[in-house]
Design a protein around this motif. Structure first.
Motif, PDB file in Angstrom:
ATOM      1  N   ARG A 677       0.820  -1.206   0.000  1.00 48.60           N
ATOM      2  CA  ARG A 677       0.000   0.000   0.000  1.00 48.60           C
ATOM      3  C   ARG A 677       0.854   1.256   0.000  1.00 48.60           C
ATOM      4  NH1 ARG A 677      -1.341  -2.866   5.631  1.00 48.60           N
ATOM      5  NH2 ARG A 677       0.453  -2.128   6.803  1.00 48.60           N
ATOM      6  N   ARG A 679       0.656   5.052   1.511  1.00 47.90           N
ATOM      7  CA  ARG A 679      -0.052   5.654   2.642  1.00 47.90           C
ATOM      8  C   ARG A 679       0.463   7.068   2.878  1.00 47.90           C
ATOM      9  NH1 ARG A 679      -0.627   3.149   8.805  1.00 47.90           N
ATOM     10  NH2 ARG A 679      -1.726   4.957   9.694  1.00 47.90           N
ATOM     11  N   ASP A 708      -4.762   8.282   4.568  1.00 47.85           N
ATOM     12  CA  ASP A 708      -5.266   7.755   3.300  1.00 47.85           C
ATOM     13  C   ASP A 708      -4.403   6.559   2.904  1.00 47.85           C
ATOM     14  OD1 ASP A 708      -6.908   8.747   0.576  1.00 47.85           O
ATOM     15  OD2 ASP A 708      -5.062   7.645   0.177  1.00 47.85           O
ATOM     16  N   ALA A 710      -4.015   3.433   0.080  1.00 47.92           N
ATOM     17  CA  ALA A 710      -4.418   2.882  -1.222  1.00 47.92           C
ATOM     18  C   ALA A 710      -3.604   1.616  -1.491  1.00 47.92           C
ATOM     19  CB  ALA A 710      -4.197   3.913  -2.327  1.00 47.92           C
ATOM     20  N   TYR A 711      -4.293   0.471  -1.622  1.00 50.97           N
ATOM     21  CA  TYR A 711      -3.616  -0.802  -1.866  1.00 50.97           C
ATOM     22  C   TYR A 711      -3.308  -0.958  -3.353  1.00 50.97           C
ATOM     23  CZ  TYR A 711      -4.508  -2.388   2.876  1.00 50.97           C
ATOM     24  OH  TYR A 711      -4.509  -2.514   4.248  1.00 50.97           O
ATOM     25  N   ASN A 712      -2.117  -1.499  -3.655  1.00 46.99           N
ATOM     26  CA  ASN A 712      -1.725  -1.735  -5.043  1.00 46.99           C
ATOM     27  C   ASN A 712      -1.270  -3.165  -5.298  1.00 46.99           C
ATOM     28  OD1 ASN A 712       1.016  -1.831  -4.098  1.00 46.99           O
ATOM     29  ND2 ASN A 712       1.095   0.416  -4.214  1.00 46.99           N
ATOM     30  N   ASP A 732      -9.694   0.141   0.117  1.00 49.49           N
ATOM     31  CA  ASP A 732      -8.799   1.201   0.571  1.00 49.49           C
ATOM     32  C   ASP A 732      -9.368   1.828   1.845  1.00 49.49           C
ATOM     33  OD1 ASP A 732      -7.249   0.677  -1.622  1.00 49.49           O
ATOM     34  OD2 ASP A 732      -8.074   2.310  -2.836  1.00 49.49           O
ATOM     35  N   SER A 767     -13.854   3.971   2.650  1.00 46.82           N
ATOM     36  CA  SER A 767     -12.918   3.456   1.646  1.00 46.82           C
ATOM     37  C   SER A 767     -12.678   4.444   0.511  1.00 46.82           C
ATOM     38  CB  SER A 767     -13.451   2.137   1.069  1.00 46.82           C
ATOM     39  OG  SER A 767     -14.715   2.324   0.462  1.00 46.82           O
ATOM     40  N   SER A 769     -10.570   6.579  -0.748  1.00 48.86           N
ATOM     41  CA  SER A 769      -9.206   7.105  -0.789  1.00 48.86           C
ATOM     42  C   SER A 769      -8.963   7.860  -2.087  1.00 48.86           C
ATOM     43  CB  SER A 769      -8.192   5.976  -0.658  1.00 48.86           C
ATOM     44  OG  SER A 769      -8.208   5.168  -1.818  1.00 48.86           O
TER      45      SER A 769
END
Length: 806
Positions: A677, A679, A708, A710-712, A732, A767, A769
């Motif tokens: 993620r 962040r 905030d 955000a997963y990738n 997210d 969620s 984000s």
């Protein structure tokens, strides 16, 4: 209990003798008894002062150490007494009295102002003085000191006055005997020292020389002799209170009120009982809540006065985390898992109500500190509704609970202590009980150069089947601290079952380490610097259960302050590849670990001259990782501006950004799932104060925290600690916490207060984000606001005053 006391005394007597002042040529004067007390107005023209012996010839404590004070800045002190109190006067010369700084502050807060400080140690033990401070504005502060550590949460009721003159400024102080603890002896000699702060010159002066190269500052008291036929008074102080609170949330308004009392009673000449009956904590400050993605809970500071004042004995060995009392229910048996398909929880209390608490603490003439603490919380239940039958039932999520602490702390040689502490949590019914015992020691040679510091602790937790689970931990180090150099070398371990968390807090067990550090410091200022220092540390870490090597840490640091009071410093830290047995959340004996990459951290910070109207504090850091795309950086900026001596504002911005951070997300039947993620975290804080006087102020505290995430990418955790990709999906995170507190404080009489309090708070976790800062604020303000308005009235009653009336 008495066997424990005897064991401690025998141990102490084998190590060394009791109190003997380090300063062999200590200053000694004789006080004077007076028949008519002086008027506390700062004028120093009362007859009571005429025959008092002079205490003068002050020396510089810092930045120079041991240099005589110039005649034009010399201080003269007098000490007298009568049947009711000790009286102290100080005349402080200053050739430029118009420029003595006088920024206002409320009680127990320091500002840009000169101050005069008195330390009084009736036991003359070199370790436990009382401190009383008067600033050039007349503002008061006081603290109780233990082993060199000042506790400004401790408060007493006493009188003082400060007055600017054409020669400098004066102070007069009246300390009623109820404010200090002393023995009932016909003739007494007390340890004293006096400090004077000259903010404009950045100097602090003391009556007796405090050698900064060795020992603690409390070991260098002078002696004031001749206190004759004074008796400890009945120490009974009552603090009745009344409060009313209104809360508005999402269109609904609730009201509450409370009436209760705090009590302080001197059981003996050296021991005090503190009790809070029907406690009310409606006006405590907000917690700095953050988004927590790690394996451990977030630790919050204690803000309830009963748990911050006079708790130095109970904090020995770090077994007492007072936020456990009145925290969220433990819900040991997971009420949600007991529901049938037709049931739902319609009321689940977030906190447990504390019914009352008491603490007894003090120290004998021979240096034995004894502390006893007890608190009880009420049974807390969740309400469950059956949607088919419309019937409700209740389930206990936190039983009636008793929290208990017993401490025995033997001090000796003015620099050493051996302590025994026991904490116990007893819960009603089938819920678990917990007990932790620790032996803690800090032993120095008589010259205070070498020391041994450590502890042994053991925990026992009994579950509903009454099967005890025992754990233990050990830590000891040997060190040197004298002159320019200090160093320490030590070893510690915590076994897999040690768990003090029912009344304490711990971050990890089943680990051990060998550690060491060294440092060098200046003792006298140089041409360009008031001070500077360097330090080095290293630590090799292992798992205790298996002995597996988990990682190595080392670092260098330095800090300095220039002659113009510009302070700066920095650190360079290195961490090897590390086995993390905690992040997978599988238990440290499972053998499952996450392999964290090699890491390099660099950070630096600055602080400008605090005497200027504009003061700036700032820092910046950068994290780099070897053979891994993860990296991170952050900074903080905190300017403070003093508009007038009564009004100042401070703003603080902290920003952190992490790329490709990896951590636990979830688990299924066969896999531990990690996420990668990006962040970013923002924290905006504003604090301000307007002091109408030293007894009346309006203060503002504001904080907006935004995180905030955000997963990738998502991965399975492999048996060798590495990650392999999978197709898991996780939402997210957009996390916001908003709090604004506005406080009006008025001390309308000594020890008596009126506090008017307003809070506006918003919380949101979703969620959504990827928003920019302004879009996020717009989204946050759509959430329901909670408005809290509270008025609290506290009145101080001294038993002696009531007795005199009747």
């Amino acid at each position: 209990m008495f066997k424990k006391i005897i064991i401690l005394k025998l141990l102490v007597l084998t190590i060394g003798s009791f109190y003997a002042q380090n300063n062999q040529n200590r200053k000694t004067v004789t006080t004077t008894r007076v028949s008519k007390a002086p008027k506390i107005d700062g004028l120093l023209n009362d007859d009571a002062w005429k025959n008092a012996q002079l205490l003068t010839n002050f020396v510089i404590f810092r930045p120079e150490n041991g240099v005589p004070v110039k005649d034009e800045y010399q201080t003269t002190v007098k000490v007298i007494y009568d049947d009711d109190a000790v009286y102290i006067s100080a005349e402080m010369l200053d050739p430029d009295p118009e420029n003595i700084p006088q920024e206002f502050a409320v009680r127990d807060n320091f500002s840009q102002a000169d101050f005069f400080l008195v330390t009084i140690n009736p036991n003359d033990d070199g370790q436990n003085p009382f401190e009383f401070v008067v600033q050039s504005t007349g503002n008061q502060a006081d603290s109780k000191v233990s082993n060199g550590n000042e506790d400004f949460n401790w408060s007493a009721v006493w009188e003082s006055a400060a007055k600017i003159t054409n020669k400098g400024w004066n102070v007069e102080i009246k300390l009623p005997y109820r404010t200090i603890r002393f023995a009932n002896r016909p003739v007494q000699s007390w340890g004293f020292n006096f400090h004077r702060r000259l903010e404009r010159l950045n100097e602090q002066h003391t009556w007796t020389h405090i050698d900064n190269s060795v020992g603690r500052w409390t070991q260098y008291d002078g002696l004031v002799e001749g206190f004759t036929n004074i008796k400890p008074p009945t120490r009974l102080n009552l603090y009745p209170y009344a409060s009313a609170t209104s809360i508005v949330f999402d269109g609904e308004t609730t009201y509450d009120y409370s009436v209760g009392m705090d009590l302080k009673y001197g059981i003996t000449e050296n021991f005090t009982l503190d009790a809070t009956l029907i406690p009310d904590f409606s006006q405590v400050g907000f917690d700095n809540v953050e988004l927590n993605l790690g394996p451990f809970e977030q630790q919050f500071t204690e803000q309830r006065q009963f748990f911050t004042e006079g708790t130095e004995l109970f904090n020995i060995a770090n077994l007492f985390y007072s936020r456990r009392i009145g925290a969220a229910p433990i819900d040991q048996f997971n009420v949600a898992s007991t529901l049938s398909k037709d049931e739902e929880i319609i009321d689940y209390p977030s906190k447990v109500t504390m019914l009352n608490a008491v603490k007894i603490s003090g120290r004998t003439k021979k240096g034995l500190g004894i502390g006893f603490f007890n608190a009880i919380t009420e049974t807390t239940k969740a309400t469950i509704k059956n949607n088919t039958t419309e019937q409700t039932r209740q389930e206990v999520i936190n039983p009636f609970t008793n929290y208990n602490i017993l401490v025995l702390d033997q001090q000796f040689n003015q620099n050493s202590t051996v302590s025994l502490i026991n904490t116990n949590v007893t819960r009603d019914g089938r819920f678990r009980d917990a007990n932790v015992t620790a032996l803690d020691w800090h032993i120095e040679t008589k010259d205070s150069k070498y020391n041994a510091d450590g502890s042994f602790r053991m925990s026992t937790i009994s579950d509903d089947a009454n099967n005890p689970n025992m754990g233990y931990t050990f830590d000891n180090s040997f060190g040197y601290n004298s002159g320019n150099w200090n160093w320490e070398l030590g070893y510690n371990f915590t076994n897999k079952d040690f768990n003090p968390n029912d009344l304490g807090i711990q971050f990890g067990n089943n680990q051990q380490s060998i550690y060491g550090s060294a440092g060098w410091r200046t003792l006298q200022p140089t041409k360009n610097f008031n001070r500077y220092n360097f330090n080095f540390y290293n630590q090799a870490n292992f798992q205790h259960f298996s002995g597996a090597f988990t990682g190595y840490n080392t670092g260098l640091g330095a800090s300095a302050q220039t002659r113009k009071r510009f302070t700066f410093g920095g650190n360079l830290n290195y961490g090897s590849e590390r086995r993390d047995y905690f992040e997978p959340r599988q238990g440290t004996t499972s053998g499952v670990y996450f392999l964290r990459p090699e890491r390099l951290n660099v950070n630096t910070w600055i602080s400008t001259n605090s005497q200027k109207k504009l003061e700036i504090n700032a820092d910046i850091y950068y994290n780099a990782y070897t053979n891994h795309p993860q990296k991170g950086y952050g900074f903080s900026l905190s300017p403070r501006y003093r508009f007038t001596n009564q009004f100042s504002l401070q703003y603080s911005l902290r920003f952190n950004k992490r790329f490709n951070d990896q951590g636990f997300v979830n688990q299924d039947d066969s896999n531990v799932i990690f996420g990668q993620r990006d962040r970013k975290d923002y924290s905006n804080n504003i604090s301000g104060k307007y002091n109408f006087s030293t007894n009346s102020s309006l203060s503002l505290s504001f904080r907006h925290y935004w995180s905030d995430v955000a997963y990738n990418g998502f991965y399975n955790l492999n048996s060798d600690g590495t990650l392999s990709e999978n197709n898991y999906i996780e939402n997210d995170v957009n996390f916001n916490s908003w709090n604004l507190d506005l406080n009006y404080f008025w001390q309308f009489a000594p020890g008596s207060q009126l506090i008017v309090f307003y809070r506006n708070s918003i919380f949101d976790n979703n969620s959504n984000s990827g928003l920019n800062f302004y879009e996020n604020l717009e989204n946050l303000f759509k959430q329901p606001n909670q408005h809290t308005f509270s008025v609290r009235f506290v009145y101080f009653i001294d038993y002696k005053s009531i007795k005199n009336i009747f």
